[in-house]
Design a protein around this motif. Structure first.
Motif, PDB file in Angstrom:
ATOM      1  N   GLN A   1       0.828  -1.201   0.000  1.00  0.00           N
ATOM      2  CA  GLN A   1       0.000   0.000   0.000  1.00  0.00           C
ATOM      3  C   GLN A   1       0.869   1.260   0.000  1.00  0.00           C
ATOM      4  O   GLN A   1       0.609   2.211  -0.734  1.00  0.00           O
ATOM      5  CB  GLN A   1      -0.908  -0.029   1.226  1.00  0.00           C
ATOM      6  CG  GLN A   1      -1.844   1.143   1.339  1.00  0.00           C
ATOM      7  CD  GLN A   1      -2.762   0.989   2.539  1.00  0.00           C
ATOM      8  OE1 GLN A   1      -3.038  -0.116   2.974  1.00  0.00           O
ATOM      9  NE2 GLN A   1      -3.231   2.094   3.061  1.00  0.00           N
TER      10      GLN A   1
ATOM     11  N   ILE B   1       2.463   1.668  -3.488  1.00  0.00           N
ATOM     12  CA  ILE B   1       1.480   2.045  -4.502  1.00  0.00           C
ATOM     13  C   ILE B   1       1.199   3.541  -4.375  1.00  0.00           C
ATOM     14  O   ILE B   1       1.143   4.263  -5.369  1.00  0.00           O
ATOM     15  CB  ILE B   1       0.182   1.219  -4.364  1.00  0.00           C
ATOM     16  CG1 ILE B   1       0.416  -0.221  -4.811  1.00  0.00           C
ATOM     17  CG2 ILE B   1      -0.936   1.838  -5.199  1.00  0.00           C
ATOM     18  CD1 ILE B   1      -0.768  -1.144  -4.573  1.00  0.00           C
TER      19      ILE B   1
ATOM     20  N   LYS C   1       5.808   1.223  -9.687  1.00  0.00           N
ATOM     21  CA  LYS C   1       5.145   0.370 -10.685  1.00  0.00           C
ATOM     22  C   LYS C   1       5.566  -1.079 -10.495  1.00  0.00           C
ATOM     23  O   LYS C   1       6.666  -1.367 -10.030  1.00  0.00           O
ATOM     24  CB  LYS C   1       5.505   0.816 -12.101  1.00  0.00           C
ATOM     25  CG  LYS C   1       4.975   2.196 -12.459  1.00  0.00           C
ATOM     26  CD  LYS C   1       3.474   2.177 -12.552  1.00  0.00           C
ATOM     27  CE  LYS C   1       2.918   3.548 -12.908  1.00  0.00           C
ATOM     28  NZ  LYS C   1       1.472   3.585 -12.854  1.00  0.00           N
TER      29      LYS C   1
ATOM     30  N   THR D   1       0.980  -6.490  -9.087  1.00  0.00           N
ATOM     31  CA  THR D   1       0.488  -6.810  -7.752  1.00  0.00           C
ATOM     32  C   THR D   1      -0.197  -8.165  -7.802  1.00  0.00           C
ATOM     33  O   THR D   1      -1.061  -8.398  -8.631  1.00  0.00           O
ATOM     34  CB  THR D   1      -0.496  -5.734  -7.255  1.00  0.00           C
ATOM     35  OG1 THR D   1       0.136  -4.459  -7.339  1.00  0.00           O
ATOM     36  CG2 THR D   1      -0.912  -5.987  -5.827  1.00  0.00           C
TER      37      THR D   1
ATOM     38  N   CYS E   1      -4.881  -0.097  -7.140  1.00  0.00           N
ATOM     39  CA  CYS E   1      -4.177  -0.521  -8.359  1.00  0.00           C
ATOM     40  C   CYS E   1      -4.901  -0.001  -9.601  1.00  0.00           C
ATOM     41  O   CYS E   1      -4.253   0.471 -10.542  1.00  0.00           O
ATOM     42  CB  CYS E   1      -4.067  -2.040  -8.416  1.00  0.00           C
ATOM     43  SG  CYS E   1      -2.933  -2.739  -7.220  1.00  0.00           S
ATOM     44  N   GLU E   2      -6.222  -0.098  -9.620  1.00  0.00           N
ATOM     45  CA  GLU E   2      -6.989   0.377 -10.769  1.00  0.00           C
ATOM     46  C   GLU E   2      -6.841   1.885 -10.943  1.00  0.00           C
ATOM     47  O   GLU E   2      -6.714   2.373 -12.063  1.00  0.00           O
ATOM     48  CB  GLU E   2      -8.465   0.006 -10.620  1.00  0.00           C
ATOM     49  CG  GLU E   2      -8.726  -1.468 -10.831  1.00  0.00           C
ATOM     50  CD  GLU E   2     -10.160  -1.872 -10.537  1.00  0.00           C
ATOM     51  OE1 GLU E   2     -11.020  -0.987 -10.362  1.00  0.00           O
ATOM     52  OE2 GLU E   2     -10.412  -3.087 -10.462  1.00  0.00           O
TER      53      GLU E   2
ATOM     54  N   ARG F   1      -4.325   3.702 -10.232  1.00  0.00           N
ATOM     55  CA  ARG F   1      -2.974   4.032 -10.709  1.00  0.00           C
ATOM     56  C   ARG F   1      -2.554   3.181 -11.907  1.00  0.00           C
ATOM     57  O   ARG F   1      -1.388   3.137 -12.262  1.00  0.00           O
ATOM     58  CB  ARG F   1      -1.982   3.882  -9.567  1.00  0.00           C
ATOM     59  CG  ARG F   1      -2.179   4.955  -8.511  1.00  0.00           C
ATOM     60  CD  ARG F   1      -1.548   4.576  -7.203  1.00  0.00           C
ATOM     61  NE  ARG F   1      -1.759   5.588  -6.189  1.00  0.00           N
ATOM     62  CZ  ARG F   1      -2.855   5.701  -5.457  1.00  0.00           C
ATOM     63  NH1 ARG F   1      -3.845   4.864  -5.611  1.00  0.00           N
ATOM     64  NH2 ARG F   1      -2.954   6.639  -4.537  1.00  0.00           N
TER      65      ARG F   1
ATOM     66  N   ILE G   1      -2.127  -0.029 -12.290  1.00  0.00           N
ATOM     67  CA  ILE G   1      -1.137  -1.068 -11.981  1.00  0.00           C
ATOM     68  C   ILE G   1      -1.846  -2.404 -12.187  1.00  0.00           C
ATOM     69  O   ILE G   1      -2.936  -2.618 -11.644  1.00  0.00           O
ATOM     70  CB  ILE G   1      -0.639  -0.950 -10.526  1.00  0.00           C
ATOM     71  CG1 ILE G   1       0.120   0.359 -10.340  1.00  0.00           C
ATOM     72  CG2 ILE G   1       0.237  -2.131 -10.145  1.00  0.00           C
ATOM     73  CD1 ILE G   1       0.487   0.652  -8.902  1.00  0.00           C
TER      74      ILE G   1
ATOM     75  N   TYR H   1      -2.999  -6.185 -11.690  1.00  0.00           N
ATOM     76  CA  TYR H   1      -3.064  -7.061 -10.527  1.00  0.00           C
ATOM     77  C   TYR H   1      -3.830  -8.332 -10.886  1.00  0.00           C
ATOM     78  O   TYR H   1      -4.619  -8.352 -11.819  1.00  0.00           O
ATOM     79  CB  TYR H   1      -3.719  -6.360  -9.327  1.00  0.00           C
ATOM     80  CG  TYR H   1      -5.196  -6.087  -9.488  1.00  0.00           C
ATOM     81  CD1 TYR H   1      -6.142  -6.985  -9.007  1.00  0.00           C
ATOM     82  CD2 TYR H   1      -5.649  -4.937 -10.117  1.00  0.00           C
ATOM     83  CE1 TYR H   1      -7.498  -6.748  -9.145  1.00  0.00           C
ATOM     84  CE2 TYR H   1      -6.998  -4.680 -10.258  1.00  0.00           C
ATOM     85  CZ  TYR H   1      -7.923  -5.586  -9.774  1.00  0.00           C
ATOM     86  OH  TYR H   1      -9.260  -5.350  -9.919  1.00  0.00           O
TER      87      TYR H   1
ATOM     88  N   MET I   1       4.007  -7.321  -4.387  1.00  0.00           N
ATOM     89  CA  MET I   1       4.222  -6.534  -5.599  1.00  0.00           C
ATOM     90  C   MET I   1       5.584  -6.906  -6.171  1.00  0.00           C
ATOM     91  O   MET I   1       6.585  -6.875  -5.463  1.00  0.00           O
ATOM     92  CB  MET I   1       4.175  -5.035  -5.326  1.00  0.00           C
ATOM     93  CG  MET I   1       4.409  -4.203  -6.577  1.00  0.00           C
ATOM     94  SD  MET I   1       4.535  -2.452  -6.252  1.00  0.00           S
ATOM     95  CE  MET I   1       2.851  -1.992  -6.435  1.00  0.00           C
TER      96      MET I   1
END
Length: 149
Positions: free
Chosen positions: A64, A67, A72, A75, A94-95, A97, A99, A101, A124
């Motif tokens: 956390q 992130i 980057k 995850t 994550c969504e 930013r 990223i 997962y 991560m």
């Protein structure tokens, strides 16, 4: 009394390991997108390689934090973690930013891949040139997974 403890520990370690299909029975309701058996193996292998290079962030607090800092990576979340309140905010972060997962069925396997005896619910994987090919392959497959509604 002290002699009984090692025997009990040996019995618990001797428990048979669950197959991918058996692990699916223990998934929680938010475990989407779930990695296939093949992708799960690739992700765990990539985590092992990343752990050797110290390029892994482990645990809810650490993942956390990074992130939020804008780091980057891929995850990987465990699908059998209960209560889900512990980590249900990570996919949303994550969504936000963008990223990628994915969920894997077992927190025990996730912890073992990171070189720990302790199960972990979030990892991560950061990119590194030593395992770039495996990382890119996992990144492509995780990005192509259908996102939940």
């Amino acid at each position: 009394m002290a002699r009984d403890k090692p025997e009990a520990a040996a019995e618990s370690e001797a428990a048979p390991e669950l197959s991918y299909r058996e692990q699916l029975d223990f998934l929680n309701p938010i475990a989407q997108p779930l990695a296939s058996r093949k992708l799960t193996r690739k992700l765990l292998k990539c985590i092992r390689k990343a752990t050797k290079q110290k390029q892994v962030r482990r645990g809810v607090k650490e993942v956390q934090k990074f992130i939020n800092k804008g780091e980057k990576g891929i995850t990987v979340l465990a699908g059998d973690t209960l209560p889900i309140d512990v980590y249900c905010h990570i996919p949303i972060m994550c969504e936000d930013r963008s990223i990628p997962y994915a969920y894997v069925p077992s927190k025990t396997d996730l912890g073992a891949a990171a070189g720990s005896k302790r199960p972990t619910c979030v990892i991560m994987i950061k990119p590194h040139e030593e395992y770039q090919e495996a990382y890119d392959e996992c990144l492509e497959e995780v990005s192509s997974l259908p996102m939940p509604l």
